[in-house]
Design a protein around this motif. Structure first.
Motif, PDB file in Angstrom:
ATOM      1  N   UNK A  60       0.818  -1.215   0.000  1.00  0.00           N
ATOM      2  CA  UNK A  60       0.000   0.000   0.000  1.00  0.00           C
ATOM      3  C   UNK A  60       0.853   1.266   0.000  1.00  0.00           C
ATOM      4  N   UNK A  61       2.088   1.165   0.497  1.00  0.00           N
ATOM      5  CA  UNK A  61       2.989   2.322   0.512  1.00  0.00           C
ATOM      6  C   UNK A  61       4.408   1.859   0.189  1.00  0.00           C
ATOM      7  N   UNK A 104       8.001   1.550  -1.580  1.00  0.00           N
ATOM      8  CA  UNK A 104       8.985   2.475  -2.151  1.00  0.00           C
ATOM      9  C   UNK A 104       9.617   1.847  -3.388  1.00  0.00           C
ATOM     10  N   UNK A 105      10.347   2.663  -4.147  1.00  0.00           N
ATOM     11  CA  UNK A 105      11.002   2.164  -5.354  1.00  0.00           C
ATOM     12  C   UNK A 105      12.050   1.116  -5.005  1.00  0.00           C
ATOM     13  N   UNK A 106      12.756   1.340  -3.889  1.00  0.00           N
ATOM     14  CA  UNK A 106      13.786   0.372  -3.492  1.00  0.00           C
ATOM     15  C   UNK A 106      13.158  -0.968  -3.119  1.00  0.00           C
ATOM     16  N   UNK A 107      12.036  -0.949  -2.357  1.00  0.00           N
ATOM     17  CA  UNK A 107      11.362  -2.192  -1.974  1.00  0.00           C
ATOM     18  C   UNK A 107      10.804  -2.914  -3.190  1.00  0.00           C
ATOM     19  N   UNK A 108      10.257  -2.133  -4.137  1.00  0.00           N
ATOM     20  CA  UNK A 108       9.710  -2.775  -5.336  1.00  0.00           C
ATOM     21  C   UNK A 108      10.814  -3.489  -6.115  1.00  0.00           C
ATOM     22  N   UNK A 109      11.955  -2.824  -6.279  1.00  0.00           N
ATOM     23  CA  UNK A 109      13.052  -3.440  -7.027  1.00  0.00           C
ATOM     24  C   UNK A 109      13.571  -4.691  -6.324  1.00  0.00           C
TER      25      UNK A 109
END
Length: 729
Positions: A396-397, A399-404
């Motif tokens: 739900x929130x 970040x770009x780093x977590x997505x990568x």
């Protein structure tokens, strides 16, 4: 020496204090030619005087009101749209910060030396490009005409870009901006988003469909785009009004048109640095890729950018410099303007990539949100196991780093079926690596970024007003490169010529405001200037170093500046610069041959650009543009070589300059049937008109000054002054 001009043989070692009448009465009665010549006397202690070839009076040449005004004019001409939308693209494409190394090297090797050369000849001879190169060598007088033709070609399409900027400027006074969202289309049953816009983007759609209303090919004219026609007319009216009085009118406008872009760039830089992602853009920009720097293509593109950034060969530099005093330090001007141009390019690059970094950050955030939703759907459908997702990840929130991190895990676990999942890698670098330049940068990428700014209409107004001012500054120099040489050579009224030139350019420029006009702009930009200007500058260099004489030119510079320029310039002009220019010319020809001639056409149905080759008639136009631009050089050479033009009128004769008193001599005094000054017969020549008595002490015998080609032009007898060594310029 003309055999009938006995005055030049007279021994003037004794002090002579007598009236003009007494002076003439002492001459041999057979010296009819001298009696019918004009004696022109001017006090040189107050000011220097130019004498127009074939004129009956002194030419009061206009002058800059101040040194600042002149510097701003040169900066305005050299700093143009290319600094904003070409240099950042090249910097990104050719190794980031490493690109600055070849650029600076080539700025020192060809940029500053050749810029200094043009400033020097313009300031010394005080004529436009036609008069300057005709003086240096009449056989190479076509160089000046070629510069005028190239200036005219460039002015035709450059003012169209100013018209585009005026259109966007006029549309920026509304909130939200008209290119902020895709338009909706209504039919009888429902409302939907315009398909062409949905397939591309709001700013792309607005540029191609609303602004240009572009056709699908060069051959499909589509008629005039009335909105752009009005904007083009407005642009030419602005240029005409600014240039109609020459530097007296355009010089005052320079204070605003040259300085305002710097105010806007600084405002954008400060605002951009406060936006999220801007630092990523700047870091990406200046991260050096040293391996790319060694490629020959990088050096070729850096040399081309240096060459065009300073406006070499256009004639505008010479024209502006011709309004200077002869003792102005043009060497300082050359170095100053060149480095102002360079630092402006760096400043513009910082601004562009700070804003593009912000835009990339927004696009990356959307990418993360969209792909995170896909992962959630795959988890619910059972295509992915919850066990592979780290516990701290909150979709739900995210970040770009977590997505990568999640993206890399899924890619490793589902290696064989990963492509079928439809997930994308959301990296800011991928977006920043999408190199854009020219209109794509100004009217699409940068415009899209500004829609996300708070108070976006204000920033849009500022940006497009900056583009208008950058364009006008360059246009002033380009038009001056046309007007000044023609006025100097053919003695027409500047006001009338300016109006005629602008009106003619507007009428021809209507081809650029058709629906297919953007394709013609691309054609003219690619073929009308590059090769012709390279040839022009190579010939300029040869004319000075080989024909006029580099040693003589260095002496003239010492006479003019009051000090000897560095020997660095001697070797640059004589050896290095010509070699680099020849290599650049060969590389440009090879590049042109290897690259298929064509343009990117906008395909409405697919909403994409597609490369199209030029039709046969289009190729003929491309070749004609290059041929017409360089044609004056061989034509003038042939005319001079075959003596097809009678020079007895002195209209194309050379002028020698030196402080002292001036006696205008007849052009041709050979034989009994002499052709007197101005090409008139003896019966037509008015009686000598003497303004005042002469009181002067002669320290030596005056000698007849000859033109560099060895022919006697409109000669001048100068008082010999020990503190002012004889100069051929």
């Amino acid at each position: 020496m003309p055999k009938n001009s006995k005055v030049v043989k007279r021994d003037l070692d004794d002090e002579v204090i007598e009236s003009v009448k007494d002076l003439l009465s002492n001459e041999d009665s057979s010296d009819d030619a001298f009696k019918k010549s004009e004696l022109m006397v001017e006090d040189q202690e107050e000011k220097d005087v130019d004498v127009e070839e074939g004129s009956d009076a002194e030419d009061e040449r206009p002058a800059w009101n101040s040194k600042i005004q002149y510097i701003l004019a040169q900066v305005g001409f050299s700093v143009g749209l290319g600094n904003v939308w070409r240099f950042p693209y090249l910097c990104q494409k050719n190794g980031g910060g490493a690109y600055l190394v070849p650029y600076l090297v080539l700025l020192l090797v060809i940029g500053i030396p050749l810029f200094f050369l043009e400033l020097a000849v313009g300031q010394r001879i005080r004529r436009g490009s036609i008069g300057v190169w005709n003086y240096i060598s009449p056989k190479l007088g076509g160089i000046g005409f070629a510069s005028c033709v190239v200036c005219f070609f460039v002015a035709l399409y450059y003012n169209v870009i100013i018209g585009w900027s005026l259109f966007y400027f006029s549309q920026s006074f509304q909130h939200p901006l008209p290119w902020d969202q895709c338009p909706l289309v209504k039919n009888a049953s429902h409302t939907f988003v315009e398909p062409e816009c949905e397939k591309s983007s709001a700013t792309t759609y607005y540029w191609y469909r609303e602004a240009l209303n572009i056709s699908s090919s060069l051959s499909e004219s589509g008629g005039l785009n009335w909105k752009m026609t009005v904007c083009l007319l407005a642009a030419w009216v602005m240029v005409c009004l600014a240039m109609i009085k020459g530097i007296q009118s355009s010089g005052k406008i320079m204070y605003f048109s040259s300085l305002f872009p710097y105010v806007v760039l600084l405002c954008f830089l400060i605002r951009g640095l406060l936006l999220s992602g801007s630092v990523d853009g700047i870091r990406h920009m200046f991260t050096p890729k040293l391996e790319i720097m060694l490629e020959p293509k990088v050096w070729r593109e850096a040399a081309t950018q240096v060459f065009f950034a300073l406006g070499l060969g256009f004639g505008g530099v010479i024209a502006f410099s011709s309004y200077n005093k002869r003792d102005n330090n043009c060497h300082f001007d050359a170095v100053l303007v060149s480095f102002i141009n360079f630092f402006t390019s760096v400043l513009a690059t910082l601004v562009v990539f700070a804003v593009l970094g912000f835009k990339a950050n927004i696009i990356n955030e959307k990418c993360v949100i969209q792909n995170s939703e896909k992962i959630l759907k795959l988890l619910k459908a059972g295509n992915l196991s919850q066990d592979m997702i780290p516990h701290h990840i909150n979709f739900s929130s995210i970040t770009a780093e977590d997505y990568n991190l999640v993206y890399d895990i899924i890619q490793k676990v589902k290696e064989e079926e990963f492509d079928s999942l439809g997930l994308k890698s959301c990296q800011i670098e991928d977006e920043l690596n999408k190199a854009v330049q020219g209109t794509g940068l100004a009217f699409i990428a940068f415009t899209e970024a500004m829609t996300h700014f708070p108070a976006s209409p204000f920033w849009s107004v500022m940006f497009f007003l900056m583009l208008v001012n950058l364009g006008l500054g360059s246009m002033f120099g380009t038009i001056e490169g046309i007007i000044t040489p023609i006025v100097d050579t053919f003695k027409v009224r500047k006001e009338i010529l300016t109006v005629i030139c602008c009106l003619l350019a507007f009428l021809i420029g209507l081809i650029f405001v058709q629906r297919s006009g953007n394709y013609f702009v691309t054609m003219f930009d690619d073929y009308s200037a590059t090769l012709p200007l390279l040839l022009v500058v190579i010939l300029e260099n040869i004319a000075i170093t080989r024909i006029y004489g580099i040693d003589k030119f260095m002496e003239d510079l010492k006479d003019m500046l009051g000090f000897s320029p560095s020997q660095y310039y001697y070797y640059m002009w004589k050896y290095v610069s010509p070699l680099v220019l020849l290599l650049l010319l060969v590389a440009s020809i090879v590049q042109m041959v290897l690259s298929p001639p064509g343009y990117n056409a906008w395909i409405e149905d697919m909403a994409i650009e597609e490369f199209h080759s030029y039709p046969t008639w289009g190729m003929i136009v491309c070749i004609s543009l290059m041929g017409l631009a360089i044609l004056p050089v061989p034509i003038v050479l042939m005319v001079r070589h075959c003596n097809l033009v009678d020079d007895s009128s002195g209209s194309l004769a050379a002028v020698s300059y030196k402080r002292g008193r001036i006696i205008k001599e007849p052009v041709n005094l050979e034989g009994d049937n002499t052709s007197l000054i101005h090409g008139k017969s003896p019966s037509e020549v008015p009686s000598p008109n003497f303004g005042k008595n002469i009181y002067r002490k002669q320290t030596g015998s005056p000698t007849l000054d000859t033109a560099p080609n060895g022919r006697y032009g409109i000669g001048y007898l100068m008082a010999d002054m020990p503190d002012m060594p004889e100069s051929d310029l």
